[in-house]
Every structure is written in C-alpha cells, then in structure tokens.
Write an enzyme that holds these catalytic residues in place. Structure first.
Site, PDB file in Angstrom:
ATOM      1  N   GLN A   1      44.227  -3.489 -13.361  1.00 48.10           N
ATOM      2  CA  GLN A   1      43.857  -2.217 -13.987  1.00 48.10           C
ATOM      3  C   GLN A   1      42.374  -1.919 -13.772  1.00 48.10           C
ATOM      4  O   GLN A   1      42.004  -0.818 -13.336  1.00 48.10           O
ATOM      5  CB  GLN A   1      44.163  -2.265 -15.494  1.00 48.10           C
ATOM      6  CG  GLN A   1      45.629  -2.355 -15.850  1.00 48.10           C
ATOM      7  CD  GLN A   1      45.845  -2.507 -17.352  1.00 48.10           C
ATOM      8  OE1 GLN A   1      44.910  -2.777 -18.101  1.00 48.10           O
ATOM      9  NE2 GLN A   1      47.073  -2.336 -17.792  1.00 48.10           N
TER      10      GLN A   1
ATOM     11  N   THR B   1      54.768  -1.821 -22.756  1.00 49.62           N
ATOM     12  CA  THR B   1      53.396  -1.334 -22.780  1.00 49.62           C
ATOM     13  C   THR B   1      53.418   0.100 -22.294  1.00 49.62           C
ATOM     14  O   THR B   1      54.227   0.445 -21.434  1.00 49.62           O
ATOM     15  CB  THR B   1      52.486  -2.184 -21.870  1.00 49.62           C
ATOM     16  OG1 THR B   1      51.259  -1.494 -21.654  1.00 49.62           O
ATOM     17  CG2 THR B   1      53.119  -2.432 -20.520  1.00 49.62           C
ATOM     18  N   ASN B   2      52.561   0.929 -22.859  1.00 49.60           N
ATOM     19  CA  ASN B   2      52.480   2.317 -22.416  1.00 49.60           C
ATOM     20  C   ASN B   2      51.772   2.436 -21.068  1.00 49.60           C
ATOM     21  O   ASN B   2      52.246   3.105 -20.153  1.00 49.60           O
ATOM     22  CB  ASN B   2      51.737   3.163 -23.451  1.00 49.60           C
ATOM     23  CG  ASN B   2      52.541   3.402 -24.707  1.00 49.60           C
ATOM     24  OD1 ASN B   2      53.258   4.383 -24.834  1.00 49.60           O
ATOM     25  ND2 ASN B   2      52.415   2.485 -25.668  1.00 49.60           N
TER      26      ASN B   2
ATOM     27  N   CYS C   1      49.656   3.072 -27.476  1.00 48.88           N
ATOM     28  CA  CYS C   1      49.437   1.724 -26.951  1.00 48.88           C
ATOM     29  C   CYS C   1      50.211   0.814 -27.889  1.00 48.88           C
ATOM     30  O   CYS C   1      50.116   0.959 -29.117  1.00 48.88           O
ATOM     31  CB  CYS C   1      47.953   1.368 -26.943  1.00 48.88           C
ATOM     32  SG  CYS C   1      47.628  -0.331 -26.442  1.00 48.88           S
TER      33      CYS C   1
ATOM     34  N   GLU D   1      49.831  -2.014 -28.974  1.00 50.82           N
ATOM     35  CA  GLU D   1      49.057  -2.809 -29.936  1.00 50.82           C
ATOM     36  C   GLU D   1      48.587  -2.012 -31.146  1.00 50.82           C
ATOM     37  O   GLU D   1      48.284  -2.600 -32.189  1.00 50.82           O
ATOM     38  CB  GLU D   1      47.823  -3.424 -29.258  1.00 50.82           C
ATOM     39  CG  GLU D   1      48.088  -4.662 -28.434  1.00 50.82           C
ATOM     40  CD  GLU D   1      48.614  -4.324 -27.059  1.00 50.82           C
ATOM     41  OE1 GLU D   1      49.229  -5.198 -26.427  1.00 50.82           O
ATOM     42  OE2 GLU D   1      48.429  -3.184 -26.600  1.00 50.82           O
TER      43      GLU D   1
END
Length: 230
Positions: free
Chosen positions: A52, A83-84, A196, A198
């Site tokens: 990333q 995960t997005n 996200c 998280e």
C-alpha cells in the site's frame, strides 16, 4: 449452508470480530448447536501494508488472489475480503477465481438504502476516503459521499494504522473521531460509514451523533444471509 471464505489479517484485530459476528448471527437465526461453515486465510499484514505504502497494488492483489484461490480450492462458496481498503484490488482478485467476492461497499450501500440514507460521511484509511474505488460504488447508487478535510483525513488514517491495527484503544482518539463525525453532520451528512474494519473497535453507536454504519458488522451479516439462503 454455504461455506464462507474469509481473507483476513488486515489487520487481525478486525478479523476476530468477523468470526464472532458471523457465528453469533447464525446462532441468532437458526439456534441450537449451529455454527457457520468458515474457512479463513489470514495474510501477513506488514507485507500488504508495504505494498500500500509503495503504491504496488498489483503485487498486493496477487498476494490476496493467491489466498482467494486457496479458499476456493478448500471449498469456499464465496469470499469476503475482511478490509475495506483492499477492495481496491477486488477486480484483480475476482479475475483469479470462479466463486464470487461479496463486495463490502455493495453490502454497505444496501444497508444505507434500507435506512433511506442518501448523504453519508465516510471514514476509513486515506486510500478509502480519497480514492474512487469505494466511493464510486455508492455514488453509482445515488448516494452522496462526504469525507473529512485533509487534516482530519490524516488524523483518521494515523489512528487506524498506529493504534487500532495494533489493538490500542485510546479515549483521546475516540473524542477525535467524535469531533470529525460532528463536523460531517454539520456539513449535512445523515449517517456515517465506519469504512475501515478497525474503526468499529473504537466507535459505536453510542459514541456518534450520526447513525453509524459499521462495515464489519454489515459485511459479516451479509455473509450469513447468503450462506443460509442457499
């Protein structure tokens, strides 16, 4: 019951709730000793995060594509990328397998439509908030997407990667998110996407002045709906 394939570990902190939500939802819907049929492939997040940061999305897509192929070979009927952000490479992953990927933005859009939300704030990594791979799927369904200002984008991104991904839950960061949500409300947002996986570890409905759409919860419940409606 169909078998759910999960590509997790991005971060593992938010993969744990997927397993819990999925099995709690199965218990809620059909009871008894029933539990979900789940296959989990947990990747090494540091490797993905380096891709990333370096902009090497194709390499990250190959890594997750290999994981998806493993899940398919193991008997998964469909796949969730837990995960997005990594849905940026969902088309690449989909091209490597023959079973469907349940897109987290599509599941979220369905929930927004159900709640008649047409203007929504989006919180997530800087990639999710500023790039089009996620937002455009909502826009294409007539949903207006609002993001924080640049300073707040950086703050949200830092909290995700430097705190939530390593299990740190800080009251100071919760207050920062609350202030950002309040600013989105002031701009006209009718709800806020925790975009996200998280963020749901830090922000719950009681913490927000706007209706909260937790993508982890939405995605996991969508998986159960598909698994049980076979």
């Amino acid at each position: 019951m169909k078998t759910i394939g999960l590509i997790g570990g991005m971060s593992w902190e938010s993969t744990v709730p997927y397993y819990q939500i999925i099995n709690n939802e199965v218990k809620k819907r059909i009871g008894g000793l029933h539990s979900a049929k789940v296959i989990l492939y947990s990747v090494e997040f540091d490797e993905i995060e380096k891709c990333q940061s370096n902009g090497d999305w194709e390499k990250s897509g190959d890594i997750l594509g290999d994981a998806a192929q493993g899940l398919e070979a193991a008997g998964a009927d469909f796949i969730l990328i837990c995960t997005n952000t990594m849905h940026k490479v969902a088309p690449q992953i989909q091209s490597m397998i023959h079973i469907p990927i349940i897109h987290i933005a599509d599941a979220t859009a369905q929930e927004l439509e159900k709640c008649q939300i047409r203007r929504v704030g989006l919180l997530g990594t800087k990639y999710t908030m500023t790039q089009e791979f996620y937002k455009q799927r909502l826009i294409d369904r007539g949903i207006e997407v609002m993001i924080p200002d640049l300073e707040d984008i950086d703050a949200v991104n830092d909290i995700i990667f430097h705190e939530l991904c390593i299990g740190k839950i800080r009251e100071e960061s919760r207050k920062k998110f609350q202030n950002i949500i309040d600013s989105l409300k002031d701009k006209g947002a009718d709800g806020v996407i925790l975009g996200c996986t998280e963020i749901g570890l830090l922000i719950h409905q009681a913490d927000s002045s706007l209706p909260v759409f937790d993508t982890t919860m939405i995605h996991a419940k969508r998986a159960v709906e598909i698994a049980l409606n076979s």
